[in-house]
Design a protein around this motif. Structure first.
Motif, short mmCIF file in Angstrom:
data_model
loop_
_atom_site.label_atom_id
_atom_site.label_comp_id
_atom_site.label_asym_id
_atom_site.label_seq_id
_atom_site.Cartn_x
_atom_site.Cartn_y
_atom_site.Cartn_z
N HIS A 101 -14.31 17.45 -6.42
CA HIS A 101 -13.68 16.33 -5.72
C HIS A 101 -14.71 15.54 -4.92
N ALA A 102 -15.65 16.27 -4.31
CA ALA A 102 -16.71 15.59 -3.54
C ALA A 102 -17.56 14.72 -4.44
N LYS A 103 -17.92 15.25 -5.60
CA LYS A 103 -18.75 14.48 -6.54
C LYS A 103 -18.00 13.24 -7.03
N ARG A 104 -16.74 13.42 -7.40
CA ARG A 104 -16.01 12.29 -7.96
C ARG A 104 -15.84 11.19 -6.91
N PHE A 105 -15.59 11.60 -5.66
CA PHE A 105 -15.45 10.63 -4.58
C PHE A 105 -16.77 9.85 -4.39
N ALA A 106 -17.87 10.59 -4.33
CA ALA A 106 -19.18 9.95 -4.10
C ALA A 106 -19.56 9.05 -5.28
N GLU A 142 -5.88 8.77 -6.92
CA GLU A 142 -6.19 10.14 -7.40
C GLU A 142 -7.38 10.74 -6.67
N VAL A 143 -8.43 9.94 -6.58
CA VAL A 143 -9.67 10.42 -5.95
C VAL A 143 -9.41 10.75 -4.48
N LEU A 144 -8.67 9.88 -3.79
CA LEU A 144 -8.39 10.12 -2.37
C LEU A 144 -7.44 11.30 -2.18
N ARG A 145 -6.52 11.46 -3.10
CA ARG A 145 -5.64 12.63 -3.04
C ARG A 145 -6.47 13.91 -3.13
N ASP A 146 -7.39 13.94 -4.09
CA ASP A 146 -8.20 15.15 -4.26
C ASP A 146 -9.13 15.39 -3.08
N ARG A 147 -9.72 14.30 -2.59
CA ARG A 147 -10.76 14.46 -1.56
C ARG A 147 -10.17 14.65 -0.16
N ASP A 148 -9.12 13.88 0.19
CA ASP A 148 -8.61 13.90 1.56
C ASP A 148 -7.36 14.74 1.75
N VAL A 171 4.88 18.30 6.99
CA VAL A 171 4.68 17.19 6.06
C VAL A 171 3.52 16.33 6.56
N ARG A 172 2.65 16.04 5.63
CA ARG A 172 1.45 15.26 5.94
C ARG A 172 1.50 13.98 5.10
N VAL A 173 1.27 12.82 5.74
CA VAL A 173 1.30 11.54 5.02
C VAL A 173 -0.07 10.87 5.19
N THR A 174 -0.73 10.63 4.07
CA THR A 174 -2.08 10.07 4.12
C THR A 174 -2.06 8.63 3.64
N TYR A 175 -2.60 7.75 4.49
CA TYR A 175 -2.62 6.32 4.19
C TYR A 175 -4.05 5.92 3.80
N MET A 218 0.84 -1.20 0.00
CA MET A 218 0.00 0.00 0.00
C MET A 218 0.88 1.25 0.00
N ARG A 219 0.59 2.16 -0.89
CA ARG A 219 1.36 3.39 -0.96
C ARG A 219 0.66 4.49 -0.19
N ALA A 220 1.36 5.55 0.06
CA ALA A 220 0.82 6.67 0.83
C ALA A 220 0.94 7.95 0.01
N ILE A 221 0.15 8.93 0.38
CA ILE A 221 0.15 10.21 -0.35
C ILE A 221 0.87 11.25 0.49
N LEU A 222 1.94 11.78 -0.05
CA LEU A 222 2.74 12.77 0.65
C LEU A 222 2.24 14.17 0.27
N THR A 223 2.08 15.01 1.29
CA THR A 223 1.57 16.37 1.04
C THR A 223 2.38 17.36 1.87
N THR A 224 2.68 18.52 1.27
CA THR A 224 3.26 19.61 2.07
C THR A 224 2.12 20.49 2.55
N ALA A 225 1.91 20.50 3.86
CA ALA A 225 0.80 21.28 4.40
C ALA A 225 1.05 22.76 4.20
N TRP A 226 -0.02 23.55 4.27
CA TRP A 226 0.11 24.99 4.03
C TRP A 226 1.09 25.65 5.00
N ASN A 227 1.25 25.09 6.21
CA ASN A 227 2.20 25.67 7.18
C ASN A 227 3.60 25.09 7.02
#
Lengths: 181, 337
Positions: free
Chosen positions: A56-61, A76-82, A13-17, A1-10
């Motif tokens: 993003h909400a529509k695509r997720f739903a 992709e969908v989880l990256r956009d939504r979460d 580093v945020r890692v989403t599983y 399982m891979r994770a999504i790495l994000t640089t938070a606005w502040n």
């Protein structure tokens, strides 16, 4: 399982599983099949009200309800939504590429994203705080046993922290008699 | 028709001859008369002209046994004291072997189509199919014990009536095309539904609860099904558990109702829900474990991030200020979705 790495606005580093359930659900659909008519639209509206981009909400739903997505599309969908509303520079990574968690709050990325590295200046502060916490816990234990309190050699420790050249060397700066956790 | 005591008495020639002729006529007419012969013998015939029933004396010469009834020009036989001849008059004790049906034939004959008004089992047999503007609140008058089958080819409301149309759970039923109902006649035009199966195979009555019934959490007449039990207000809508030891929070393999878990810092994670709550006033709960320290650790809602309907940030701390990674955690959420 891979994770999504994000640089938070502040800058953090945020890692989403992603949850494994999402890959099955977005492949087969029917996630809300037992719900009353209109539930899909209610879900989209609730997500938008919670701050998620309407597209993003529509695509997720739609993905949960109608399925048909590939594994890559689920990411992709989880990256956009979460992740999208929490920062920028989203990358898909293998979690083993991340540094150890000892200096988790010193994790940093470049201005244009890229791999995670440990910000040494922030790490020095973290290391000193961890030592202080360990001293406090040790002395709490000793008070219970009515033993003499532990006294930290602050000059030596501070010098070690200040002179450490990388995070590995910094992590090795630790009072010998204290438990590391 | 005549009757005779069948005993020739001593007499002169003319009288004796008349007695013989009377006896022969009695034999020829099966002792026909509106009342029974005055002198009886075992196995003696008597045609009762009062009720048009042919009878025979039993072996003990004690009782008359009905053999057949003459209706117009038709003889209808008796069995065990009851008239045979039509299925309506059959009863269990009069049939010693099972009835053999021709392949593909039903007892009533055809499946009767009803396109308007109400079906009448008294005239339509025991199986009807409803369509167009047909209704099903009355079903005609049949004898108690009659079993009828209704196939619904139209969506209509069947109204519960505690006397004449008793439905499962005493609630009205809205039919869907393809539903099938089996009713038991209680006599006098009253019926009780003994089975109602939806077109999708689910049963009405002591069947599975709808989502609305699960959310209402008040019915004691239906059962929860695996696919809907999560709609009950007391059921957790989302949960996740894992360990930090693998570098974590590890990928939420143990998760339900969760789209992802975000690691946002030491001892802080955000749980993203796959299904949005109807309000942010849901109930988070959980526990965590810290194996290598003297002090405990507790999960709480992260102080700087308010819960939303789609996500909740959880912080793990022992003193309410210093966030610390737990070794193991498990958190869940109860609320309305």
């Amino acid at each position: 399982m891979r994770a999504i790495l994000t640089t938070a606005w502040n800058g953090d580093v945020r890692v989403t599983y992603p949850a494994a359930e999402m890959f099955d659900a977005m492949s087969s659909g029917g996630y809300w099949r037992d719900r009353p008519r209109g539930y899909l639209w209610a879900q989209i509206e609730r997500q938008i009200e919670a701050g998620i981009d309407p597209d993003h909400a529509k695509r997720f739903a739609y993905a949960l309800e109608f399925g048909g997505l590939t594994t890559a599309e689920v990411y992709e969908v989880l990256r956009d939504r979460d992740c999208a509303r929490h920062g920028k520079d989203h990358d898909l990574i293998n979690p083993i590429e991340l540094p150890g968690r000892w200096f988790r709050d010193a994790w940093s990325r470049g201005h244009n994203g890229g791999p995670v590295w440990v910000n040494l200046e922030r790490a020095r502060v973290i290391q000193r705080a961890k030592i202080d916490t360990a001293v406090a816990e040790e002395n709490s234990r000793r008070r219970g046993l009515r033993k003499r309190l532990y006294k930290l050699d602050e000059l030596t420790i501070d010098a070690g922290i200040r002179n450490a050249r990388d995070d590995e060397e910094l992590r090795r700066v630790w009072p010998e008699q204290l438990q590391r956790h | 028709m005549s009757q005779n005591d069948m005993s020739l008495a001593n007499a002169n020639g003319a009288t004796f001859r008349a007695d013989v002729n009377s006896a022969l006529q009695a034999l020829a007419s099966n002792n026909g008369g509106s009342s029974a012969p005055s002198t009886t013998y075992a196995n003696q015939w008597w045609f009762d002209t009062g009720s048009d029933i042919l009878k025979i004396r039993d072996e003990a010469n004690a009782n008359w046994v009905n053999v057949a009834s003459l209706v117009g020009t038709t003889w209808i036989p008796y069995s065990n004291g009851s008239v045979l001849g039509t299925l309506a008059n059959l009863n269990a004790s009069s049939v010693s072997t099972s009835l053999a049906m021709a392949a593909g034939k039903s007892i009533a004959g055809a499946l009767t189509s009803v396109t308007s008004g109400t079906p009448d089992f008294a005239t339509m047999g025991n199986a009807v199919t409803l369509s167009s503007t047909a209704t099903a609140n009355t079903l005609g008058t049949t004898q108690a014990g009659f079993i009828g089958i209704i196939h619904y080819g139209v969506a209509i409301t069947i109204t519960h009536n505690g006397t004449s149309r008793i439905l499962p759970t005493a609630a009205n039923i809205t039919s869907t095309v393809g539903d099938v109902e089996i009713v038991l006649s209680l006599g006098s035009g009253n019926y009780r539904t003994v089975a109602y199966m939806r077109a999708d195979g689910t049963a009405v009555g002591a069947g599975s609860a709808s989502t609305a019934q699960m959310k209402a959490a008040s019915s004691t007449a239906v059962f929860s099904s695996p696919g809907r039990q999560h709609s009950h207000p007391a059921h957790p809508k989302a949960f996740t558990a894992g360990r930090y030891s693998a570098g974590a929070p590890e990928s939420p393999g143990t998760a339900y109702g969760v789209s992802s878990v975000a690691d946002t810092g030491t001892g802080i994670m955000t749980v993203n829900f796959s299904t949005a709550f109807s309000t942010a006033k849901y109930i988070p709960f959980g526990m965590c474990q810290r194996t290598s320290a003297n002090s405990g650790l507790w999960p709480s809602i992260e102080q700087s991030t308010d819960p939303t309907t789609t996500a909740c940030a959880i912080a793990f701390a022992s003193d309410g200020a210093t966030n610390t990674d737990p070794d193991y955690y498990g958190v869940g959420f109860i609320g309305d979705q």
